[in-house]
Design a protein around this motif. Structure first.
Motif, mmCIF file in Angstrom:
data_model
loop_
_atom_site.group_PDB
_atom_site.id
_atom_site.type_symbol
_atom_site.label_atom_id
_atom_site.label_comp_id
_atom_site.label_asym_id
_atom_site.label_seq_id
_atom_site.Cartn_x
_atom_site.Cartn_y
_atom_site.Cartn_z
ATOM 1 N N ILE A 1 0.849 -1.189 0.000
ATOM 2 C CA ILE A 1 0.000 0.000 0.000
ATOM 3 C C ILE A 1 0.883 1.237 0.000
ATOM 4 O O ILE A 1 1.567 1.515 1.006
ATOM 5 C CB ILE A 1 -0.931 0.035 1.231
ATOM 6 C CG1 ILE A 1 -1.724 -1.275 1.340
ATOM 7 C CG2 ILE A 1 -1.866 1.225 1.171
ATOM 8 C CD1 ILE A 1 -2.576 -1.352 2.602
ATOM 9 N N LEU B 1 -8.222 3.850 2.735
ATOM 10 C CA LEU B 1 -7.475 4.291 1.563
ATOM 11 C C LEU B 1 -8.232 5.365 0.806
ATOM 12 O O LEU B 1 -9.469 5.331 0.711
ATOM 13 C CB LEU B 1 -7.199 3.109 0.632
ATOM 14 C CG LEU B 1 -6.539 1.873 1.278
ATOM 15 C CD1 LEU B 1 -6.321 0.794 0.235
ATOM 16 C CD2 LEU B 1 -5.242 2.245 1.958
ATOM 17 N N PRO C 1 -10.025 -5.312 -5.868
ATOM 18 C CA PRO C 1 -9.739 -3.940 -5.442
ATOM 19 C C PRO C 1 -10.282 -3.675 -4.038
ATOM 20 O O PRO C 1 -11.422 -4.032 -3.732
ATOM 21 C CB PRO C 1 -10.462 -3.089 -6.491
ATOM 22 C CG PRO C 1 -11.545 -3.968 -7.033
ATOM 23 C CD PRO C 1 -11.039 -5.374 -6.940
ATOM 24 N N GLU D 1 -7.496 5.913 -2.428
ATOM 25 C CA GLU D 1 -7.635 5.281 -3.731
ATOM 26 C C GLU D 1 -7.508 3.771 -3.542
ATOM 27 O O GLU D 1 -6.752 3.313 -2.684
ATOM 28 C CB GLU D 1 -6.549 5.753 -4.704
ATOM 29 C CG GLU D 1 -6.571 7.246 -4.987
ATOM 30 C CD GLU D 1 -5.453 7.641 -5.924
ATOM 31 O OE1 GLU D 1 -5.131 6.821 -6.834
ATOM 32 O OE2 GLU D 1 -4.890 8.726 -5.755
ATOM 33 N N VAL E 1 -6.421 -0.096 -3.918
ATOM 34 C CA VAL E 1 -5.267 -0.892 -4.343
ATOM 35 C C VAL E 1 -5.784 -2.291 -4.665
ATOM 36 O O VAL E 1 -6.821 -2.714 -4.151
ATOM 37 C CB VAL E 1 -4.172 -0.953 -3.259
ATOM 38 C CG1 VAL E 1 -3.590 0.421 -3.018
ATOM 39 C CG2 VAL E 1 -4.716 -1.534 -1.970
ATOM 40 N N THR E 2 -5.080 -2.986 -5.508
ATOM 41 C CA THR E 2 -5.538 -4.298 -5.974
ATOM 42 C C THR E 2 -4.837 -5.404 -5.206
ATOM 43 O O THR E 2 -3.611 -5.536 -5.269
ATOM 44 C CB THR E 2 -5.280 -4.464 -7.481
ATOM 45 O OG1 THR E 2 -5.964 -3.427 -8.190
ATOM 46 C CG2 THR E 2 -5.787 -5.810 -7.954
ATOM 47 N N ARG F 1 -10.563 -0.815 -0.647
ATOM 48 C CA ARG F 1 -10.460 0.550 -0.144
ATOM 49 C C ARG F 1 -10.288 0.593 1.367
ATOM 50 O O ARG F 1 -10.015 1.655 1.931
ATOM 51 C CB ARG F 1 -11.705 1.364 -0.532
ATOM 52 C CG ARG F 1 -11.730 1.811 -1.975
ATOM 53 C CD ARG F 1 -12.915 2.717 -2.244
ATOM 54 N NE ARG F 1 -12.843 3.335 -3.555
ATOM 55 C CZ ARG F 1 -12.212 4.472 -3.811
ATOM 56 N NH1 ARG F 1 -11.586 5.103 -2.839
ATOM 57 N NH2 ARG F 1 -12.198 4.969 -5.025
ATOM 58 N N ARG G 1 -1.620 6.744 -0.658
ATOM 59 C CA ARG G 1 -3.004 6.302 -0.818
ATOM 60 C C ARG G 1 -3.700 6.043 0.521
ATOM 61 O O ARG G 1 -4.871 5.667 0.532
ATOM 62 C CB ARG G 1 -3.069 5.035 -1.665
ATOM 63 C CG ARG G 1 -2.584 5.230 -3.090
ATOM 64 C CD ARG G 1 -2.980 4.075 -3.972
ATOM 65 N NE ARG G 1 -2.454 4.217 -5.324
ATOM 66 C CZ ARG G 1 -2.754 3.426 -6.339
ATOM 67 N NH1 ARG G 1 -3.580 2.403 -6.141
ATOM 68 N NH2 ARG G 1 -2.239 3.619 -7.528
#
Length: 276
Positions: A187, A224, A239, A226, A228-229, A241, A191
């Motif tokens: 991470i 988060l 994905p 944005e 993250v995958t 959050r 973000r």
């Protein structure tokens, strides 16, 4: 040819399992059938080797060539098993993965699961001894079950070893949250919107939420800005959050992460270049 080899592998594997079960059960199988099965396995391995060489000659790297031949779920499961065994070696050598790098802090998360995994391993050992005694009169069955039981004990110990040797990692740019040998999510600090200590013992499945519980608990929540995958065990992207994880020293991790976020957000901007 690649599709034909993969289809042959899918057909041959169940047949080999059926033959193994019949042999363990004491069913007499004609020698011609056993010879044909072994010949098919050798032919399949030879075809796989030929395809691998061809792919390498086309310029593919080793990993890319293996991915082209082996379905991703199978490759990921095999990789997971291998990481468990490697973790046992790292555990014995006291060499955690990723720890000790300059500027990187490690935060363990395996302490609260140790008791029940050790207990589970002990039960597996008792079962191994018991089955070895009960099956002493059937040598073939005894050998097969013994191998499976010993591997089960190693597998359980590997689960704990993977958690011990793969702690959460924090440096000046990235937080890596991990769980066992199957989850390793990087991470970027930019973000992360917020981080807080939050002890939870129930985790409902929610869209966009990744729960990395240890002994059914999480102690840190990371929000988060944005997504993250994350990658599932069998390779599916997911994905997220919101990440909930556990750490043995949750307060220390939260404080260290807060300080890292403050430094990242207040870092001076680079000096502008000289006007042309």
């Amino acid at each position: 040819m690649r599709r034909a080899v993969r289809a042959a592998a899918y057909a041959l594997l169940p047949a080999e399992v059926v033959l193994a079960v019949c042999l363990v059960a004491g069913v007499r199988i004609p020698a011609a059938v056993l010879l044909g099965a072994e010949a098919a396995v050798v032919a399949l391995l030879g075809a796989e080797a030929v395809l691998y060489v061809r792919l390498r000659r086309r310029g593919l790297g080793r990993r890319a060539a293996v991915r082209a031949l082996v379905p991703e779920p199978v490759a990921r499961l095999l990789g997971h098993e291998l990481r468990l065994m490697v973790s046992l070696v790292r555990w014995a050598a006291r060499r955690p993965d990723g720890a000790g790098r300059p500027g990187t802090r490690a935060f363990g998360h395996a302490r609260d699961q140790a008791a029940y995994l050790y207990g589970f391993a002990f039960v597996c050992v008792v079962e191994t001894v018991g089955m070895s005694y009960l099956l002493a009169s059937w040598p073939v069955v005894h050998a097969v079950v013994l191998v499976l039981d010993v591997y089960t004990v190693l597998f359980v110990l590997g689960l704990h070893a993977a958690s011990v040797t793969r702690p959460h990692l924090l440096d000046g740019a990235v937080l890596r949250v991990r769980q066992g040998a199957h989850t390793d999510l990087a991470i970027p600090l930019e973000r992360i919107a917020a981080v807080r200590r939050e002890l939870r013992f129930s985790h409902e499945r929610e869209e966009g939420v990744l729960n990395l519980a240890v002994a059914s608990q999480t102690s840190l929540t990371v929000e988060l800005s944005e997504p993250v995958t994350a990658v599932r065990l069998l390779g599916g992207p997911y994905p997220v959050r919101l990440v909930r994880c556990h750490a043995d020293a949750a307060r220390a991790l939260a404080e260290a992460l807060g300080q890292a976020l403050t430094r990242a957000r207040t870092a001076p901007s680079p000096a502008p270049g000289r006007p042309g």
